[in-house]
Every structure is written in C-alpha cells, then in structure tokens.
Design an enzyme around this catalytic site. Structure first.
Site, PDB file in Angstrom:
ATOM      1  N   TYR A   1      -2.992   5.044   8.669  1.00  0.00           N
ATOM      2  CA  TYR A   1      -2.330   3.769   8.372  1.00  0.00           C
ATOM      3  C   TYR A   1      -1.166   3.621   9.338  1.00  0.00           C
ATOM      4  CZ  TYR A   1      -1.172  -0.167   5.314  1.00  0.00           C
ATOM      5  OH  TYR A   1      -0.951  -1.422   4.795  1.00  0.00           O
TER       6      TYR A   1
ATOM      7  N   TYR B   1       0.850  -1.195   0.000  1.00  0.00           N
ATOM      8  CA  TYR B   1       0.000   0.000   0.000  1.00  0.00           C
ATOM      9  C   TYR B   1       0.885   1.244   0.000  1.00  0.00           C
ATOM     10  CZ  TYR B   1      -3.748   3.209   1.256  1.00  0.00           C
ATOM     11  OH  TYR B   1      -4.633   4.255   1.263  1.00  0.00           O
TER      12      TYR B   1
HETATM   13  P1  NAD Z   1      -8.262  -9.095   4.108  1.00  0.00           P
HETATM   14  O1  NAD Z   1      -8.794  -8.924   5.479  1.00  0.00           O
HETATM   15  O2  NAD Z   1      -9.172  -9.715   3.104  1.00  0.00           O
HETATM   16  O3  NAD Z   1      -6.918  -9.965   4.083  1.00  0.00           O
HETATM   17  C1  NAD Z   1      -5.994  -9.997   5.107  1.00  0.00           C
HETATM   18  C2  NAD Z   1      -5.912 -11.445   5.564  1.00  0.00           C
HETATM   19  O4  NAD Z   1      -4.779 -11.615   6.401  1.00  0.00           O
HETATM   20  C3  NAD Z   1      -7.142 -11.898   6.363  1.00  0.00           C
HETATM   21  O5  NAD Z   1      -7.706 -13.033   5.743  1.00  0.00           O
HETATM   22  C4  NAD Z   1      -6.543 -12.261   7.714  1.00  0.00           C
HETATM   23  O6  NAD Z   1      -7.209 -13.361   8.311  1.00  0.00           O
HETATM   24  C5  NAD Z   1      -5.121 -12.609   7.314  1.00  0.00           C
HETATM   25  N1  NAD Z   1      -4.153 -12.610   8.417  1.00  0.00           N
HETATM   26  C6  NAD Z   1      -3.995 -11.697   9.406  1.00  0.00           C
HETATM   27  N2  NAD Z   1      -2.993 -12.065  10.211  1.00  0.00           N
HETATM   28  C7  NAD Z   1      -2.503 -13.236   9.721  1.00  0.00           C
HETATM   29  C8  NAD Z   1      -1.470 -14.119  10.133  1.00  0.00           C
HETATM   30  N3  NAD Z   1      -0.725 -13.869  11.214  1.00  0.00           N
HETATM   31  N4  NAD Z   1      -1.249 -15.238   9.408  1.00  0.00           N
HETATM   32  C9  NAD Z   1      -1.998 -15.519   8.310  1.00  0.00           C
HETATM   33  N5  NAD Z   1      -2.986 -14.718   7.879  1.00  0.00           N
HETATM   34  C10 NAD Z   1      -3.229 -13.588   8.585  1.00  0.00           C
HETATM   35  O7  NAD Z   1      -7.781  -7.657   3.651  1.00  0.00           O
HETATM   36  P2  NAD Z   1      -7.108  -7.125   2.306  1.00  0.00           P
HETATM   37  O8  NAD Z   1      -7.233  -5.637   2.433  1.00  0.00           O
HETATM   38  O9  NAD Z   1      -7.636  -7.806   1.111  1.00  0.00           O
HETATM   39  O10 NAD Z   1      -5.582  -7.493   2.516  1.00  0.00           O
HETATM   40  C11 NAD Z   1      -4.830  -8.307   1.637  1.00  0.00           C
HETATM   41  C12 NAD Z   1      -3.492  -7.624   1.349  1.00  0.00           C
HETATM   42  O11 NAD Z   1      -3.736  -6.453   0.575  1.00  0.00           O
HETATM   43  C13 NAD Z   1      -2.749  -7.173   2.604  1.00  0.00           C
HETATM   44  O12 NAD Z   1      -1.364  -7.349   2.421  1.00  0.00           O
HETATM   45  C14 NAD Z   1      -3.080  -5.696   2.645  1.00  0.00           C
HETATM   46  O13 NAD Z   1      -2.143  -4.947   3.382  1.00  0.00           O
HETATM   47  C15 NAD Z   1      -3.023  -5.388   1.160  1.00  0.00           C
HETATM   48  N6  NAD Z   1      -3.603  -4.103   0.750  1.00  0.00           N
HETATM   49  C16 NAD Z   1      -4.862  -3.755   1.099  1.00  0.00           C
HETATM   50  C17 NAD Z   1      -5.378  -2.513   0.706  1.00  0.00           C
HETATM   51  C18 NAD Z   1      -6.781  -2.111   1.087  1.00  0.00           C
HETATM   52  O14 NAD Z   1      -7.130  -0.939   0.992  1.00  0.00           O
HETATM   53  N7  NAD Z   1      -7.640  -3.042   1.460  1.00  0.00           N
HETATM   54  C19 NAD Z   1      -4.596  -1.631  -0.048  1.00  0.00           C
HETATM   55  C20 NAD Z   1      -3.309  -2.029  -0.417  1.00  0.00           C
HETATM   56  C21 NAD Z   1      -2.817  -3.257  -0.007  1.00  0.00           C
END
Ligand code: NAD
Length: 231
Positions: free
Chosen positions: A183, A173
C-alpha cells in the site's frame, strides 16, 4: 426524501456503488460523481444494461441515479485544472468537473440546500505500487491531493449545501496505522491525513454547517482500484 451524493462511482464493483445501492434501497435519491476519464465507460455500462443485475433492488426495481456528475476531485475550481486537462477530450465535453463546479451544478439542479448525505469514496495514488522509500515528492503529494485534500475541499464547498442533520462520510484503510506492504505511493500517508482531518473537520463543520463528518475503515476488497495493487 433524502438526497445523497456519492463521489467515486465508475462501475458496479467498488464501495461507492454498494453504498449508493444501500442508500437507494433505504429510499434516498442518489446522485453520483464520476472521474471524467472513467465516465464514458460507466455511462456505456449503464446504457447497454451491463450492470442491470447489480442495480436490481430487493423490490425488483432498478436503482437509478438521479444525476451522474463529472468530478475530478484534484481540482477545486476549473481554473485550477491545467490547460492540457481542460482541453483533453474526456474532460472538455463535460463542463465544470471541479469540486466547485459540482457544488454549483447541484444548486442549479436542485436549489440551495440539495443534500443530506455526502459520501467520499475515491482515492488515487499514481505511485501506489512503489514503497514509500521510492516515492517521489510529486507522487506523494498527488496521493494526498486526490485522496485526502479532496475530502477537505468537498466539505468546504458542499457543507453549505447540506440540510440540517446532514453528514459526510469517507473511506479509509488500516494501512494508515499499521504497516501494510504494497500500500505504497504515499497512500498510507494520505489515509492517515484523511483520518486526522476527519476529527478536525467534524469539529469545524459541525459548528459551521451542523454536519457530521465520519470516516469508515473498510476491510480489504478487490475493487478495481485495489486489484491494481493486489491488496
Ligand atoms: P473504486 O475503484 O471503486 O473507487 C475509487 C474511485 O475513485 C474510482 O471510481 C475512480 O474513478 C475514482 N477516482 C480516482 N481518482 C479520482 C479523482 N481525481 N477524482 C474523482 N474520482 C477519482 O475502489 P474502492 O476500493 O471501492 O475505493 C473507494 C474508497 O474505499 C477509496 O477511498 C479507497 O481508498 C477506500 N478503501 C478501499 C479498500 C479496498 O480494499 N478496496 C479498503 C479500504 C478503503
């Protein structure tokens, strides 16, 4: 056919699910790995048909997951998990939920070279709501452990399982490079580490495993994780 592992899928809302679906639509076999505390709820959603609409592919069929593995990506080996986690009900019933355990199970299920594609779509920062100025050392290191070192460990342990031409991808991100209030918790630091590590891992894993390593900077999206902080 190709086989993908998407780590960080626990509902039909996040990037991981959407990536899994795109890979399934392209013909890949898709395994997912799910954080143990979220695993029962996810399995229930699937069993009770609650996410059938989201699972539906363009050809009308439902995406199926070849396997759903337990994974807590803060633990490299089961021995690294503290006693209270290992004996916790949600974890104890799941076998080896470490990254090494995942690699061992993949080989047991599919043989020595089971994977073409590995997607890291997970992050966690226990103090994400706190600005950096208020973050504890523990919270900061927990964010980096779950969100950045987890990728290093996955490349170490899953690299040997990749077939020729295999790839790793993760999600980052923009808060790594620009100030994005909200954040917090060291998550901006964790994403900066993840991005920097991607360059070094690509260099090293390219030579060692013949694997590509990339990171995609996703736009803000109201996933479960992001909704918690209003990003
Ligand atoms: P999400 O909640 O769908 O996915 C995050 C997942 O991580 C969840 O399923 C959670 O159970 C899992 N998780 C947390 N701790 C964990 C651990 N210790 N071991 C294994 N799994 C674990 O949310 P998302 O936003 O789709 O996130 C997916 C990726 O995208 C992340 O890396 C997030 O930082 C990144 N991202 C998200 C955004 C946004 O705005 N949503 C923007 C840029 C990047």
């Amino acid at each position: 056919g190709r086989r993908a592992l998407v780590a960080g899928v626990a509902d039909d809302n996040g990037f991981g699910f959407a990536i899994a679906k795109a890979l399934a639509a392209a013909g890949a076999s898709v395994c997912v790995a799910t954080w143990p505390p979220a695993l029962n709820i996810f399995l229930n959603l699937i069993e009770r048909g609650k996410i059938d609409d989201s699972r539906r592919l363009a050809d009308g069929s439902l995406m199926t997951f070849e396997r759903i593995y337990p994974l807590d990506a803060t633990f490299d080996t089961l021995a690294d998990a503290p006693e209270e986690i290992r004996t916790n009900k949600r974890y104890a019933e799941r076998g080896d939920f470490s990254i090494e355990g995942l690699a061992t199970q993949l080989v047991a299920d599919f043989g020595e070279k089971p994977l073409d594609i590995v997607v890291h779509s997970l992050a966690n920062g226990p103090e994400v709501k706190k600005p950096l100025l208020e973050v504890s050392r523990h919270g900061y290191l927990a964010a980096v452990s779950a969100s950045a070192y987890s990728m290093v460990s996955m490349v170490q342990r899953l690299g040997p399982l990749l077939r020729p031409g295999g790839s790793f991808s993760s999600l980052t991100y923009m808060a790594s490079e620009r100030v994005i209030p909200g954040y917090g918790g060291g998550m901006s630091s964790a994403k900066a580490a993840l991005e920097s590590d991607t360059r070094t891992l690509a260099f090293e894993a390219g030579r060692k495993f013949g694997a590509r390593v990339n990171v995609i900077s996703a736009g803000p999206y109201a996933s479960r994780a992001a909704s918690a902080i209003g990003i």
